[in-house]
Each structure stands twice: as structure tokens, then as C-alpha cells.
Write a protein that holds these residues in place. Structure first.
Motif, PDB file in Angstrom:
ATOM      1  N   ARG A   1       0.731   2.910  -2.765  1.00 54.67           N
ATOM      2  CA  ARG A   1      -0.216   3.645  -3.873  1.00 54.67           C
ATOM      3  C   ARG A   1       0.603   3.778  -5.146  1.00 54.67           C
TER       4      ARG A   1
ATOM      5  N   THR B   1       5.338  -1.254   2.931  1.00 59.14           N
ATOM      6  CA  THR B   1       4.349  -1.049   3.949  1.00 59.14           C
ATOM      7  C   THR B   1       4.050   0.219   4.085  1.00 59.14           C
ATOM      8  N   ASP B   2       4.976   1.351   3.429  1.00 56.27           N
ATOM      9  CA  ASP B   2       4.784   2.678   3.466  1.00 56.27           C
ATOM     10  C   ASP B   2       3.505   2.996   2.413  1.00 56.27           C
ATOM     11  N   SER B   3       2.367   3.803   2.876  1.00 58.28           N
ATOM     12  CA  SER B   3       1.252   3.802   2.274  1.00 58.28           C
ATOM     13  C   SER B   3       1.422   4.580   0.886  1.00 58.28           C
ATOM     14  N   ASN B   4       2.413   5.678   0.753  1.00 54.56           N
ATOM     15  CA  ASN B   4       2.528   6.230  -0.324  1.00 54.56           C
ATOM     16  C   ASN B   4       3.246   5.353  -1.471  1.00 54.56           C
TER      17      ASN B   4
END
Length: 121
Positions: free
Chosen positions: A33, A27-30
Motif C-alpha cells: 500500500r 508481499t506485506d500488504s502495508n
């Protein structure tokens, strides 16, 4: 009144779909990615730390911290090679990481598709 917004209940099916769980690590965008970049490599492929940092526009410290989390849960594996005294770190997605990424993306797709269906109703 014609300008009044239409109000209704969500269907049971739409509600069920919107409750599809996400992978909490991704759920953390980094981290999402990073995992996406590794998932985009061939099954046995790997990428240098510096190339990954450059591709994602992350600082070394930020990338390192997120890779540590992903490695801790088993989504990423790391290998070190040496050319003389120069160390190169290579990262790849594990089978577990690939599966987690696919599941997370599927949950996102369900939610997006559900919203599109709700727009048509």
C-alpha cells in the motif's frame, strides 16, 4: 453423478503462470500500500510522512517501520526539510521501487487472469 464436482489437471501454461514470483518485500500488504501510494505520485513527486500516514490509516510507528524496510532495499528515498526547528520528512518512490512495484503488480495480474481463464474452461 451430475452434482459431483468436475476434476481436472491444470494446464502447463496455467501452472507456469501461477508460479510467477512475487517481490518478497511487497508481499506485506502495508508495504504494498505504501509503495502503491508513492507510485501514484508524479515521477519526481514526494509526500510528507504525516500525509502518508493519514492517507493509509497507519500509525507513525507502523509507517516508520515499513518505510525503513522499503528504504533499506532501495525502493523508497527520504528527504528532510526544516522550517525553523520543525522537521518535515518527505518520501518518494525510487526508480528501483517503481520497477519492483510494476513487477509485483504484473505477477498479481497474471495470477488473477489465470484464475479467470481457469473459470471459463
Amino acid at each position: 453423478m451430475a452434482d459431483q464436482m468436475s476434476r481436472s489437471e491444470l494446464s502447463d501454461e496455467l501452472g507456469r503462470q501461477l508460479r510467477t514470483p512475487f517481490d518478497q518485500v511487497l508481499t506485506d500488504s502495508n508495504r504494498l500500500r505504501i509503495q502503491a501510494a508513492l507510485h501514484g505520485l508524479p515521477q519526481s513527486g514526494s509526500i510528507r510522512f504525516t500525509a502518508l500516514a493519514k492517507a493509509l490509516g497507519l500509525s507513525d510507528g507502523n509507517l516508520s517501520a515499513h518505510l525503513a524496510v522499503l528504504a533499506e532495499v532501495g525502493y523508497v528515498s527520504a528527504e528532510e526539510t526544516y522550517t525553523g526547528k520543525r522537521r518535515t520528512r518527505w518520501f518518494s518512490a525510487t526508480a528501483m521501487g517503481r520497477e519492483a512495484f510494476e513487477g509485483h503488480v504484473q505477477a498479481l495480474r497474471i495470477i488473477v487472469d489465470s484464475a479467470k481463464l481457469a473459470e471459463r474452461d
